[in-house]
Structure formats: C-alpha cells, structure tokens
Design a protein around this motif. Structure first.
Motif, PDB file in Angstrom:
ATOM      1  N   PHE A 141       0.824  -1.207   0.000  1.00 55.69           N
ATOM      2  CA  PHE A 141       0.000   0.000   0.000  1.00 55.69           C
ATOM      3  C   PHE A 141       0.860   1.260   0.000  1.00 55.69           C
ATOM      4  O   PHE A 141       2.004   1.253   0.446  1.00 55.69           O
ATOM      5  CB  PHE A 141      -0.884   0.032   1.253  1.00 55.69           C
ATOM      6  CG  PHE A 141      -1.832  -1.131   1.368  1.00 55.69           C
ATOM      7  CD1 PHE A 141      -3.124  -1.043   0.901  1.00 55.69           C
ATOM      8  CD2 PHE A 141      -1.422  -2.318   1.959  1.00 55.69           C
ATOM      9  CE1 PHE A 141      -4.000  -2.106   1.014  1.00 55.69           C
ATOM     10  CE2 PHE A 141      -2.290  -3.397   2.066  1.00 55.69           C
ATOM     11  CZ  PHE A 141      -3.577  -3.287   1.596  1.00 55.69           C
ATOM     12  N   ASN A 175       1.053   0.613   5.941  1.00 58.09           N
ATOM     13  CA  ASN A 175       0.093  -0.174   6.717  1.00 58.09           C
ATOM     14  C   ASN A 175       0.711  -1.342   7.472  1.00 58.09           C
ATOM     15  O   ASN A 175       0.144  -2.430   7.532  1.00 58.09           O
ATOM     16  CB  ASN A 175      -1.037  -0.696   5.820  1.00 58.09           C
ATOM     17  CG  ASN A 175      -1.890   0.422   5.271  1.00 58.09           C
ATOM     18  OD1 ASN A 175      -1.819   1.550   5.758  1.00 58.09           O
ATOM     19  ND2 ASN A 175      -2.685   0.132   4.271  1.00 58.09           N
ATOM     20  N   PHE A 232       1.620  -3.332  10.912  1.00 58.22           N
ATOM     21  CA  PHE A 232       0.889  -3.455  12.170  1.00 58.22           C
ATOM     22  C   PHE A 232       1.693  -2.726  13.244  1.00 58.22           C
ATOM     23  O   PHE A 232       2.769  -3.183  13.628  1.00 58.22           O
ATOM     24  CB  PHE A 232       0.691  -4.935  12.537  1.00 58.22           C
ATOM     25  CG  PHE A 232       0.075  -5.747  11.426  1.00 58.22           C
ATOM     26  CD1 PHE A 232      -0.969  -5.219  10.664  1.00 58.22           C
ATOM     27  CD2 PHE A 232       0.528  -7.019  11.125  1.00 58.22           C
ATOM     28  CE1 PHE A 232      -1.547  -5.953   9.636  1.00 58.22           C
ATOM     29  CE2 PHE A 232      -0.039  -7.758  10.102  1.00 58.22           C
ATOM     30  CZ  PHE A 232      -1.076  -7.233   9.351  1.00 58.22           C
ATOM     31  N   HIS A 292       1.615  -2.251  16.381  1.00 58.93           N
ATOM     32  CA  HIS A 292       1.828  -2.791  17.730  1.00 58.93           C
ATOM     33  C   HIS A 292       2.709  -4.020  17.725  1.00 58.93           C
ATOM     34  O   HIS A 292       2.896  -4.644  18.761  1.00 58.93           O
ATOM     35  CB  HIS A 292       0.488  -3.107  18.371  1.00 58.93           C
ATOM     36  CG  HIS A 292      -0.329  -4.110  17.577  1.00 58.93           C
ATOM     37  ND1 HIS A 292      -0.684  -3.893  16.269  1.00 58.93           N
ATOM     38  CD2 HIS A 292      -0.820  -5.316  17.913  1.00 58.93           C
ATOM     39  CE1 HIS A 292      -1.384  -4.947  15.833  1.00 58.93           C
ATOM     40  NE2 HIS A 292      -1.478  -5.818  16.805  1.00 58.93           N
ATOM     41  N   GLY A 349      -6.351   1.329   7.166  1.00 62.63           N
ATOM     42  CA  GLY A 349      -5.320   0.759   6.309  1.00 62.63           C
ATOM     43  C   GLY A 349      -4.667  -0.466   6.928  1.00 62.63           C
ATOM     44  O   GLY A 349      -4.356  -1.441   6.239  1.00 62.63           O
ATOM     45  N   VAL A 350      -4.476  -0.423   8.240  1.00 63.46           N
ATOM     46  CA  VAL A 350      -3.873  -1.557   8.941  1.00 63.46           C
ATOM     47  C   VAL A 350      -4.779  -2.783   8.812  1.00 63.46           C
ATOM     48  O   VAL A 350      -4.315  -3.904   8.547  1.00 63.46           O
ATOM     49  CB  VAL A 350      -3.646  -1.202  10.425  1.00 63.46           C
ATOM     50  CG1 VAL A 350      -3.318  -2.432  11.231  1.00 63.46           C
ATOM     51  CG2 VAL A 350      -2.545  -0.166  10.542  1.00 63.46           C
ATOM     52  N   GLU A 374      -6.945  -3.267   6.442  1.00 60.29           N
ATOM     53  CA  GLU A 374      -6.926  -3.682   5.036  1.00 60.29           C
ATOM     54  C   GLU A 374      -5.698  -4.529   4.739  1.00 60.29           C
ATOM     55  O   GLU A 374      -5.768  -5.499   3.997  1.00 60.29           O
ATOM     56  CB  GLU A 374      -6.918  -2.452   4.128  1.00 60.29           C
ATOM     57  CG  GLU A 374      -8.257  -2.202   3.526  1.00 60.29           C
ATOM     58  CD  GLU A 374      -8.259  -1.007   2.597  1.00 60.29           C
ATOM     59  OE1 GLU A 374      -7.184  -0.442   2.302  1.00 60.29           O
ATOM     60  OE2 GLU A 374      -9.362  -0.637   2.179  1.00 60.29           O
ATOM     61  N   ALA A 375      -4.573  -4.141   5.330  1.00 62.90           N
ATOM     62  CA  ALA A 375      -3.352  -4.925   5.130  1.00 62.90           C
ATOM     63  C   ALA A 375      -3.569  -6.344   5.649  1.00 62.90           C
ATOM     64  O   ALA A 375      -3.169  -7.321   5.012  1.00 62.90           O
ATOM     65  CB  ALA A 375      -2.170  -4.265   5.828  1.00 62.90           C
ATOM     66  N   GLY A 376      -4.221  -6.466   6.798  1.00 63.16           N
ATOM     67  CA  GLY A 376      -4.524  -7.792   7.339  1.00 63.16           C
ATOM     68  C   GLY A 376      -5.442  -8.568   6.411  1.00 63.16           C
ATOM     69  O   GLY A 376      -5.240  -9.759   6.164  1.00 63.16           O
ATOM     70  N   GLU A 377      -6.410  -7.848   5.863  1.00 70.19           N
ATOM     71  CA  GLU A 377      -7.339  -8.475   4.938  1.00 70.19           C
ATOM     72  C   GLU A 377      -6.595  -8.967   3.694  1.00 70.19           C
ATOM     73  O   GLU A 377      -6.796 -10.090   3.246  1.00 70.19           O
ATOM     74  CB  GLU A 377      -8.394  -7.426   4.551  1.00 70.19           C
ATOM     75  CG  GLU A 377      -9.693  -7.995   4.062  1.00 70.19           C
ATOM     76  CD  GLU A 377     -10.721  -6.896   3.766  1.00 70.19           C
ATOM     77  OE1 GLU A 377     -10.535  -5.743   4.223  1.00 70.19           O
ATOM     78  OE2 GLU A 377     -11.706  -7.211   3.090  1.00 70.19           O
ATOM     79  N   ALA A 378      -5.714  -8.121   3.173  1.00 75.89           N
ATOM     80  CA  ALA A 378      -4.974  -8.482   1.963  1.00 75.89           C
ATOM     81  C   ALA A 378      -4.058  -9.682   2.203  1.00 75.89           C
ATOM     82  O   ALA A 378      -3.752 -10.435   1.293  1.00 75.89           O
ATOM     83  CB  ALA A 378      -4.161  -7.286   1.460  1.00 75.89           C
ATOM     84  N   LEU A 379      -3.620  -9.854   3.459  1.00 75.54           N
ATOM     85  CA  LEU A 379      -2.751 -10.995   3.766  1.00 75.54           C
ATOM     86  C   LEU A 379      -3.558 -12.277   3.994  1.00 75.54           C
ATOM     87  O   LEU A 379      -2.989 -13.333   4.235  1.00 75.54           O
ATOM     88  CB  LEU A 379      -1.915 -10.695   5.012  1.00 75.54           C
ATOM     89  CG  LEU A 379      -0.738  -9.739   4.797  1.00 75.54           C
ATOM     90  CD1 LEU A 379      -0.238  -9.210   6.128  1.00 75.54           C
ATOM     91  CD2 LEU A 379       0.393 -10.440   4.051  1.00 75.54           C
ATOM     92  N   TYR A 383      -6.320 -10.031  16.538  1.00 74.40           N
ATOM     93  CA  TYR A 383      -4.882  -9.745  16.498  1.00 74.40           C
ATOM     94  C   TYR A 383      -4.540  -8.300  16.134  1.00 74.40           C
ATOM     95  O   TYR A 383      -3.432  -7.843  16.396  1.00 74.40           O
ATOM     96  CB  TYR A 383      -4.171 -10.700  15.522  1.00 74.40           C
ATOM     97  CG  TYR A 383      -4.202 -12.126  16.004  1.00 74.40           C
ATOM     98  CD1 TYR A 383      -3.261 -12.587  16.924  1.00 74.40           C
ATOM     99  CD2 TYR A 383      -5.190 -13.007  15.580  1.00 74.40           C
ATOM    100  CE1 TYR A 383      -3.294 -13.874  17.387  1.00 74.40           C
ATOM    101  CE2 TYR A 383      -5.238 -14.317  16.035  1.00 74.40           C
ATOM    102  CZ  TYR A 383      -4.284 -14.736  16.942  1.00 74.40           C
ATOM    103  OH  TYR A 383      -4.330 -16.022  17.413  1.00 74.40           O
ATOM    104  N   LEU A 384      -5.473  -7.590  15.488  1.00 73.73           N
ATOM    105  CA  LEU A 384      -5.169  -6.217  15.095  1.00 73.73           C
ATOM    106  C   LEU A 384      -6.035  -5.217  15.862  1.00 73.73           C
ATOM    107  O   LEU A 384      -5.529  -4.379  16.600  1.00 73.73           O
ATOM    108  CB  LEU A 384      -5.366  -6.034  13.576  1.00 73.73           C
ATOM    109  CG  LEU A 384      -4.569  -7.002  12.678  1.00 73.73           C
ATOM    110  CD1 LEU A 384      -4.878  -6.746  11.214  1.00 73.73           C
ATOM    111  CD2 LEU A 384      -3.072  -6.870  12.928  1.00 73.73           C
ATOM    112  N   ILE A 426      -4.771  -2.751  19.377  1.00 70.50           N
ATOM    113  CA  ILE A 426      -4.612  -1.328  19.038  1.00 70.50           C
ATOM    114  C   ILE A 426      -5.700  -0.505  19.724  1.00 70.50           C
ATOM    115  O   ILE A 426      -5.439   0.554  20.302  1.00 70.50           O
ATOM    116  CB  ILE A 426      -4.627  -1.127  17.506  1.00 70.50           C
ATOM    117  CG1 ILE A 426      -3.442  -1.857  16.865  1.00 70.50           C
ATOM    118  CG2 ILE A 426      -4.566   0.358  17.159  1.00 70.50           C
ATOM    119  CD1 ILE A 426      -3.469  -1.902  15.358  1.00 70.50           C
TER     120      ILE A 426
END
Lengths: 248, 231
Positions: A89, A93, A95, A97, B126-127, B129-134, B144-145, B149
């Motif tokens: 992206f 993006n 993580f 934490h 965005g964070v 979405e990154a998890g979704e994309a993975l 986990y996200l 947070i």
C-alpha cells in the motif's frame, strides 16, 4: 504471451461508488511472470482496479478470475485467493503494535499455519532480501518510511504469493527513499515475480515493465510495451499526461 | 471554627475499616462492567439492527439517568417485582451489596462500551486492510489487530471511568452499605463534626485516586511501548 491460462483475467469489469463510475469496461489479462505498470491521473481508477483484484473492493459488473477461481460473493474461501495475491500500500500499513519480525510472521502463522520456527526463518529470509534484517526487533514507528515500505514488501512476500500488487508504493516517500524501495521491486521483477504496479515512477516503468497501461476516467485508454508507450503514444490524452509528468 | 485533629485521628482508622468494601465494590463492578461493556460494544458495532438497537437503547437509558436513581431502582424497586423474588437472582437483589454491584456494573458498562467503541473506531483502516490483503479472516483481524490497538487507544478514557467508578462506590452508603463513606456518615452523626470527618474522607479518596492513576500510567506505558520513536 503464450501461456494458456492467464494468472489474472478481468472481463468487462465495472465498478460504481454511488453514482460515480469508478471503473468502465476493464479488460485485462496478466500472464505469469508479466510486469505491468499502471499509470494515469488521480481518480482515474488505477487503485480501484488493483483493489478489485484481491477483492478489497467488489466489482459490480463483469468477471475477475485469479487462476481458475472467479471472484464472486459466494466464494467460500476468499482468503485462499488473497494469500496468493500480495499487496503493498501507499501508506505501508504495517501493524504498529508488532515488531517488524512479528509483522512478517503473523499471517504466516494464522493463514499458512506455518510453525513458529519456520515463520521466523522465512521472515528473516525476506528481511535480508529487503536489506533490513537488523531492524527485525524494532517497531514500525522506529523505521524510516523507505524502510517501512521495504518491510511491507517483505511481509507480503512471506506468504509466497503468485502475484504482487503495488498501489503507489513510493508516493508517500521522501525523494531519497524512493530508490531504495524501487531497488527491492526491481530485484523482485528480476526474479520473475508477476507484478502489477500503480506508480508514476516512469524510470521504473521503462526499465522493468513488459506493458504500461494508461487509465483515465475509469477506463484503460492505452496499453503498450514501454518503448512504444513512451516513444509513440497513440491517444492525445496519453500524450498530455506524459508531457505533464515527464517535463521536469 | 477550630479544626480538631484528634477527631480525625480517631475517625480515620474507623473509616479505613471500610476500605475493603470500597475495593470490593470497585473491583467487582469494574470487572463485571468491563465484561458487559465489551458485549454491549460488540452488539453496538455488529451492524445487525436487532443487536445494535438494544445496545444503543441500553447506553441511552443508563447514561441518561442519575446513578443514584439507578441504585434506588435496583435496591427499592426490583424486590417489589414478584418474578425477581422468585428467580435465582433473588439472593443478589435481597442483599444491598448485590444491588450496589449490579447498579454500578450496569452504569459503568454503558460508559465503558462507548469508550471501547471509540478505541475500535480509532484503529487505522489501512492496517485492517493490510490484514485483509494478507488473508486474515474477519475474526483474526479483530483479535490480532483491532483489539490490541483499540485497547491502547481506549485506555486513557477508560482510566477516567475507573476513577469515576471509585467515587461512585460512595453512593452505596445510601443503601446501608458501610463502606468508607457510610462509616464517615455514621461518625458524623455521632460526633457532629462533618468538616473534619468529610475532609479526611476526601483525602483518602484522593490518595486512592493517586494510586490508581499511577497504576494506569504504568499500564499505558507498557501498552504504548510501540508508539515511542527511539528504541
């Protein structure tokens, strides 16, 4: 391209956000190993198009195939498709934490069900390829933008995807950090990774792309190999765009 | 008016006898309130109307009425209802301690659920979405996200609510409970020295608040270790 089965195929794909038509009759076929650069003015649908490929956006017309699997609402295991499609992206993006190495391990552990030890080895392998193994135990905020984006690329590669999507990967970076990210992308291209990159780095497009695609108003207006695209653009709109981004 | 120190020295140990009850109220309703708050918050953000509407109604009612009134309704009102007297919950509502815990729990849960929702909404899209994309599933992304947070983001406001809850426990004295404020009121009734007794009581609450603040700051530092730039 002579490969029988394209890796990605979009057939007459359309997408609306309310009344706004973001994508219009998109037809695109990408074979294994192909490197595609997508460019165009902002709002032209570039990002929307690649976000449809891993279904971060749903298309509402036409068909999209990843390998032989069609992306539809009743697709049982969308995540099985997603792990074959890596994505990077504009805003990294990561993580926030988790340490860098944990960023790279999470999806391997949860989605690929890799053992902790193997996930760690894979993570370190890709961090070394991105030339930042020494940052493994830091948190994302402690890294520069360029380093963060290299981590994001490594994180996507840990899933061993078939294809990598890049959504303006260098647009949020300071100029001197752009090349370190592009270097990693060039290495990846040399290794034969299938790539679709939305970017305005025309130097990268010239040296790496097999095909450059120009989009405007949600449509693909022109696609050609880079020599032809830059040397002899067909459409007036393409010429105007190129003259604007190449004049400096 | 003179300030009688010996009165305070005499009253302080007696009031501190109630500190155990104050803590029991705080910890029990703080814990139960958090559990209920998580549930209400999940209902509120579920995107399903028959879960979200009851949650919103609950939050509205409990935030829209004074906590003292809520305590009175639970203590004086519920025992009037036959089905409560006949239910397995009767031992809870027969006991003023049970009533106080129930009322404090219901009240704090309404506020905390909104605090937690703020935390969840504050997580960068965005964070996720990154998890979704993975390829992370929706529940994996939440566990986990979002959760870690959001916890970090909600903590300062949540600490506020814990401190506020500490002081709400004083209201339990209105339904016969002899926690610190209850004892203080009894002493005042005997000594006619409201000034000395209530000032020293106030100081005890301030000391407790100070300790809770310190604890929260420590937790915040721990949870926020990833927000500090230098390693």
């Amino acid at each position: 391209m002579t490969n029988a089965q394209p890796l990605i195929q979009m057939k007459s794909v359309g997408k609306h956000f309310g009344d706004f038509q973001a994508l219009k009759d998109i037809n695109l076929s990408v074979s294994k190993g192909e490197r595609i650069v997508v460019c165009g003015p902002s709002g032209s649908g570039k990002s929307t198009m690649i976000r449809c490929i891993n279904r971060l956006e749903r298309h509402d017309e036409g068909q999209i195939f990843i390998g032989e699997i069609e992306l539809t609402d009743d697709l049982k295991d969308l995540n099985a498709v997603r792990r074959e499609v890596g994505m990077v992206f504009q805003s990294f993006n990561l993580f926030p934490h988790m340490t860098i190495v944990k960023n790279l391990m999470l999806a391997q552990r949860l989605v690929r069900k890799t053992s902790k030890q193997e996930a760690h080895e894979v993570a370190m392998h890709y961090l070394e390829r991105a030339k930042i193994p020494e940052q493994a135990n830091k948190y994302p905020i402690q890294l520069s933008g360029g380093q963060q984006q290299r981590v994001a690329i490594a994180r996507a590669l840990c899933m061993k995807p078939e294809v990598m999507l890049f959504d303006e990967p260098t647009s949020a970076l300071d100029p001197e950090m752009i090349h370190e990210v592009l270097d990693v992308m060039v290495d990846l291209a040399k290794d034969g990774m299938t790539m679709i990159c939305v970017t305005h780095e025309m130097g990268f497009a010239r040296s790496v792309a097999d095909r450059v695609i120009f989009m405007d108003g949600g449509e693909i207006l022109e696609q050609a190999p880079p020599e032809e695209f830059f040397g002899n653009p067909q459409r007036a709109r393409t010429k105007l765009f190129l003259s604007q981004i190449l004049q400096h | 008016m003179s300030f009688d120190l010996s009165l305070i020295l005499d009253a302080l140990p007696k009031m501190l006898m109630g500190i155990g009850l104050t803590f029991q109220l705080l910890i029990l309703s703080g814990f139960l309130g958090l559990v209920l708050a998580i549930l209400v918050m999940l209902m509120r953000i579920s995107g399903t109307w028959w879960l979200s509407w009851p949650a919103q109604a609950y939050i509205y009612v409990l935030r829209g009425t004074p906590i003292l009134v809520q305590i009175f309704i639970v203590y004086y009102g519920f025992p009037q209802l036959e089905f409560i007297r006949e239910s397995f919950l009767w031992p809870v509502f027969r006991d003023p301690f049970g009533c106080a815990v129930v009322a404090l729990t219901l009240n704090t849960a309404a506020y905390v659920s909104e605090i937690l929702r703020g935390g969840v909404l504050g997580v960068d899209r965005g964070v996720l979405e990154a998890g979704e994309a993975l390829g992370l599933s929706k529940s994996q992304r939440f566990i986990y996200l979002t959760t870690p947070i959001a916890t970090r983001l909600a903590l300062p406001a949540y600490g506020n609510d814990i401190i506020s809850l500490l002081k709400s426990t004083a209201l339990a004295s209105t339904i016969t409970l002899m926690e610190m404020t209850g004892i203080a009121r009894t002493i005042v009734a005997q000594t006619y020295a409201p000034y000395e007794i209530f000032v020293s009581l106030a100081i005890v609450y301030m000391i407790l608040t100070f300790l809770i603040q310190k604890l929260l700051a420590r937790i915040e530092r721990f949870l926020g270790r990833y927000t500090i730039r230098e390693s």
